[in-house]
Design a protein around this motif. Structure first.
Motif, mmCIF file in Angstrom:
data_model
loop_
_atom_site.group_PDB
_atom_site.id
_atom_site.type_symbol
_atom_site.label_atom_id
_atom_site.label_comp_id
_atom_site.label_asym_id
_atom_site.label_seq_id
_atom_site.Cartn_x
_atom_site.Cartn_y
_atom_site.Cartn_z
ATOM 1 N N PHE A 143 0.859 -1.181 0.000
ATOM 2 C CA PHE A 143 0.000 0.000 0.000
ATOM 3 C C PHE A 143 0.890 1.223 0.000
ATOM 4 O O PHE A 143 1.682 1.438 0.930
ATOM 5 C CB PHE A 143 -0.918 -0.005 1.217
ATOM 6 C CG PHE A 143 -2.028 0.994 1.125
ATOM 7 C CD1 PHE A 143 -3.116 0.763 0.299
ATOM 8 C CD2 PHE A 143 -1.976 2.181 1.833
ATOM 9 C CE1 PHE A 143 -4.141 1.692 0.193
ATOM 10 C CE2 PHE A 143 -2.996 3.110 1.738
ATOM 11 C CZ PHE A 143 -4.078 2.866 0.911
ATOM 12 N N VAL A 144 0.767 2.060 -1.042
ATOM 13 C CA VAL A 144 1.737 3.129 -1.273
ATOM 14 C C VAL A 144 1.368 4.438 -0.585
ATOM 15 O O VAL A 144 2.099 5.418 -0.698
ATOM 16 C CB VAL A 144 1.940 3.376 -2.780
ATOM 17 C CG1 VAL A 144 2.419 2.114 -3.473
ATOM 18 C CG2 VAL A 144 0.657 3.895 -3.434
ATOM 19 N N SER A 145 0.249 4.473 0.139
ATOM 20 C CA SER A 145 -0.127 5.665 0.884
ATOM 21 C C SER A 145 -0.026 5.372 2.379
ATOM 22 O O SER A 145 0.580 4.378 2.792
ATOM 23 C CB SER A 145 -1.534 6.118 0.497
ATOM 24 O OG SER A 145 -1.856 7.366 1.077
ATOM 25 N N CYS A 146 -0.622 6.222 3.198
ATOM 26 C CA CYS A 146 -0.516 6.098 4.653
ATOM 27 C C CYS A 146 -1.495 5.061 5.197
ATOM 28 O O CYS A 146 -2.448 4.651 4.520
ATOM 29 C CB CYS A 146 -0.742 7.445 5.317
ATOM 30 S SG CYS A 146 -2.329 8.229 4.928
ATOM 31 N N ALA A 147 -1.271 4.646 6.441
ATOM 32 C CA ALA A 147 -2.177 3.691 7.088
ATOM 33 C C ALA A 147 -3.564 4.286 7.269
ATOM 34 O O ALA A 147 -4.566 3.573 7.230
ATOM 35 C CB ALA A 147 -1.592 3.261 8.430
ATOM 36 N N THR A 148 -3.641 5.602 7.455
ATOM 37 C CA THR A 148 -4.943 6.263 7.573
ATOM 38 C C THR A 148 -5.728 6.115 6.272
ATOM 39 O O THR A 148 -6.939 5.870 6.284
ATOM 40 C CB THR A 148 -4.753 7.747 7.927
ATOM 41 O OG1 THR A 148 -3.992 7.840 9.133
ATOM 42 C CG2 THR A 148 -6.087 8.448 8.111
ATOM 43 N N MET A 149 -5.027 6.257 5.141
ATOM 44 C CA MET A 149 -5.680 6.077 3.842
ATOM 45 C C MET A 149 -6.078 4.612 3.640
ATOM 46 O O MET A 149 -7.148 4.333 3.073
ATOM 47 C CB MET A 149 -4.746 6.536 2.719
ATOM 48 C CG MET A 149 -5.396 6.562 1.338
ATOM 49 S SD MET A 149 -6.689 7.829 1.229
ATOM 50 C CE MET A 149 -7.513 7.308 -0.287
ATOM 51 N N LEU A 150 -5.261 3.686 4.107
ATOM 52 C CA LEU A 150 -5.614 2.267 4.009
ATOM 53 C C LEU A 150 -6.897 1.997 4.793
ATOM 54 O O LEU A 150 -7.772 1.245 4.331
ATOM 55 C CB LEU A 150 -4.471 1.402 4.546
ATOM 56 C CG LEU A 150 -4.737 -0.105 4.627
ATOM 57 C CD1 LEU A 150 -5.141 -0.682 3.276
ATOM 58 C CD2 LEU A 150 -3.503 -0.832 5.179
ATOM 59 N N SER A 151 -7.033 2.627 5.943
ATOM 60 C CA SER A 151 -8.260 2.444 6.720
ATOM 61 C C SER A 151 -9.467 3.003 5.969
ATOM 62 O O SER A 151 -10.568 2.440 6.045
ATOM 63 C CB SER A 151 -8.124 3.098 8.098
ATOM 64 O OG SER A 151 -8.130 4.507 8.023
ATOM 65 N N LEU A 152 -9.264 4.086 5.215
ATOM 66 C CA LEU A 152 -10.357 4.641 4.412
ATOM 67 C C LEU A 152 -10.732 3.698 3.279
ATOM 68 O O LEU A 152 -11.924 3.465 3.017
ATOM 69 C CB LEU A 152 -9.964 6.009 3.854
ATOM 70 C CG LEU A 152 -10.967 6.652 2.881
ATOM 71 C CD1 LEU A 152 -12.298 6.937 3.575
ATOM 72 C CD2 LEU A 152 -10.398 7.938 2.279
ATOM 73 N N VAL A 153 -9.736 3.146 2.586
ATOM 74 C CA VAL A 153 -10.015 2.204 1.500
ATOM 75 C C VAL A 153 -10.808 1.013 2.031
ATOM 76 O O VAL A 153 -11.788 0.577 1.416
ATOM 77 C CB VAL A 153 -8.697 1.724 0.845
ATOM 78 C CG1 VAL A 153 -8.989 0.654 -0.212
ATOM 79 C CG2 VAL A 153 -7.948 2.883 0.205
ATOM 80 N N ALA A 154 -10.406 0.496 3.181
ATOM 81 C CA ALA A 154 -11.066 -0.678 3.741
ATOM 82 C C ALA A 154 -12.480 -0.374 4.227
ATOM 83 O O ALA A 154 -13.393 -1.205 4.084
ATOM 84 C CB ALA A 154 -10.229 -1.237 4.891
#
Length: 478
Positions: A143-154
């Motif tokens: 995942f090439v962005s931040c963990a906060t963005m990963l939480s948004l995607v999920a």
């Protein structure tokens, strides 16, 4: 495409296949993880290379990667014909490449079946994960962005499902997204395409969000001290129950960092940005760059120029005028306006050349980074301990900017405009803010502490070091 032969392992050594997407913001983290695994030893690596590349920078970096690490296997991948211009006129060329990759992803089947594990880009997750599951090959997502963005995607598909049940979708508003145990993401901070559920980007985003829960794990270019809440929420299943393991392995280092002593001692080329920085006092230079595919309007460029001029600060500006670098033929003098380069001669340097941003940020002369807050830029600033003044331009940039503030990396000008908005940020305001942050000792001290935490994370025994070792161990025991 004629599939190239692959092997799952050589003498028991696991073979990991990387499937990157398009755009330097996606490719650079892949190259850095690939270099880390290659340098670790005990892992065979192959890289799916989509041809032709979208930009010249992509082509150059692939060439450099395979030249520096000749043991990496190159797997050329030719896409199926796709009349992108007819189906999606006017769309971003990189987004169209993601769509073309998704339409050709089934061709990866014979290649994936012959490896020990796959690491794919999240933009391809909804297609690659099912392929890997069919042939029982573990599939991880870089995942090439931040963990906060990963939480948004999920969480975004869950948010939409909840809205639908509450019949709020009929209003046409996506609304704020309140991610459990992470934070509320204001609707105005979302990537702009997500506000239209019929857009190609949005459909891909939702598909990937639903599928990533079936991955075997995530590699994220962040570190625990920077995003403790988001990482804890993902790992504890608070965002989505049963979410796969998350390995925070950042900040990732460029493979160009591993230079020989001769290369390190070689003087900078005359006239280069590094040579110019060598002549400047410590912490005196504002480094300005808005990413490798985020062209700012010519009107806004003129206001940025006026702001840098009025700030009185020294500056190094890497200027980009088009989305695709192959199309960037504009002359600096024409873009910046008559007389600007003469007025700032000696105090400012403007270049359109590709630069090693990581090296520039670590230069002792750099005291501030005016940035679009793309995630690679944020992590490079964090690692260097350089304050970042965030001016998001689009995509995930405003979500990243929340981390810039919460993590202590720098400040975010939330009211400054971004892509699609008509308002110009005037030069006087830019100049005043640049001057203010350059003089703010508290901002500088916070950024320095983040740099110390970043160094601890990647050092032997640090959180990111241990996470990478755990991931490698998982590959070897799979």
């Amino acid at each position: 495409m004629a599939p190239q032969e692959t092997q799952s392992s050589v003498d028991g050594v696991p073979h990991v296949m990387f499937i990157p997407s398009a755009g330097m913001g996606h490719l650079l983290p892949f190259f850095r993880v690939i270099a880390a695994l290659y340098g670790h030893g005990g892992v065979e690596v192959s890289v799916v290379t989509v041809l032709p590349t979208v930009s010249a920078a992509e082509a150059d970096h692939f060439t450099e990667l395979f030249a520096k690490f000749p043991g990496i296997r190159r797997v050329d991948f030719h896409l199926l014909p796709f009349d992108a211009a007819a189906e999606f006129p006017g769309h971003d060329p990189f987004l169209l490449r993601w769509e073309a990759l998704r339409r050709s992803a089934h061709l990866l089947g014979p290649l994936v079946a012959g490896v020990s594990a796959v690491v794919t880009d999240v933009t391809l997750a909804s297609h690659v994960i099912p392929i890997c599951n069919e042939v029982h090959v573990p599939c991880h997502v870089l995942f090439v962005s931040c963990a906060t963005m990963l939480s948004l995607v999920a969480y975004f598909p869950v948010h939409l499902d909840n809205n639908s049940k509450k019949k709020k979708a009929a209003t046409g508003s996506v609304g704020d997204v309140d991610i459990p145990r992470v934070r509320r993401i204001a609707e105005s901070w979302l990537p702009q395409p997500l506000l239209d559920l019929e857009k190609l980007f949005t459909k891909q985003f939702i598909d990937n969000g639903r599928e990533i829960t079936k991955a075997d794990g995530f590699l994220v270019n962040t570190f625990d001290a920077l995003e403790p809440a988001a990482l804890a929420a993902l790992r504890d299943g608070m965002v989505v129950p049963g979410f796969p393991p998350v390995y925070a392995i950042g900040p990732l280092k460029s493979h160009t960092c591993n230079k020989s002593s001769d290369e390190k001692n070689k003087p900078a080329a005359a006239g280069s940005p590094v040579a110019w920085l060598d002549e400047q006092p410590a912490k005196s230079v504002v480094y300005v760059a808005f990413g490798n595919r985020n062209a700012v309007s010519h009107e806004q460029i003129r206001e940025i120029a006026a702001g840098l001029d009025s700030s009185g600060c020294r500056f190094l500006w890497v200027l980009k005028t088009t989305t695709v670098d192959r199309d960037d033929a504009a002359e600096l003098a024409d873009v910046l306006g008559a007389g600007f380069l003469d007025r700032v001669h000696g105090r400012g340097l403007v270049t359109k050349a590709w630069v090693d941003q990581e090296a520039l940020l670590k230069h002792p002369a750099v005291g501030l980074f005016l940035s679009h807050s793309g995630w690679n830029s944020v992590t490079e600033a964090a690692a260097a301990g350089v304050p970042l003044l965030a001016w998001p331009r689009g995509g995930d940039h405003r979500v990243n900017a929340t981390v810039v503030v919460s993590g202590g990396v720098g400040e975010w000008m939330e009211h400054w405009s971004w892509d699609g908005e008509d308002r110009l940020v005037m030069g006087a305001e830019i100049g005043e803010k640049v001057k203010e942050v350059m003089a703010d000792a508290a901002v500088r001290a916070r950024a320095a502490r983040v740099g110390e935490e970043a160094a601890k994370a990647v050092a032997e025994g640090g959180t990111s070091y241990r996470n990478m070792q755990e991931f490698i161990g998982k590959l070897k025991t799979a």
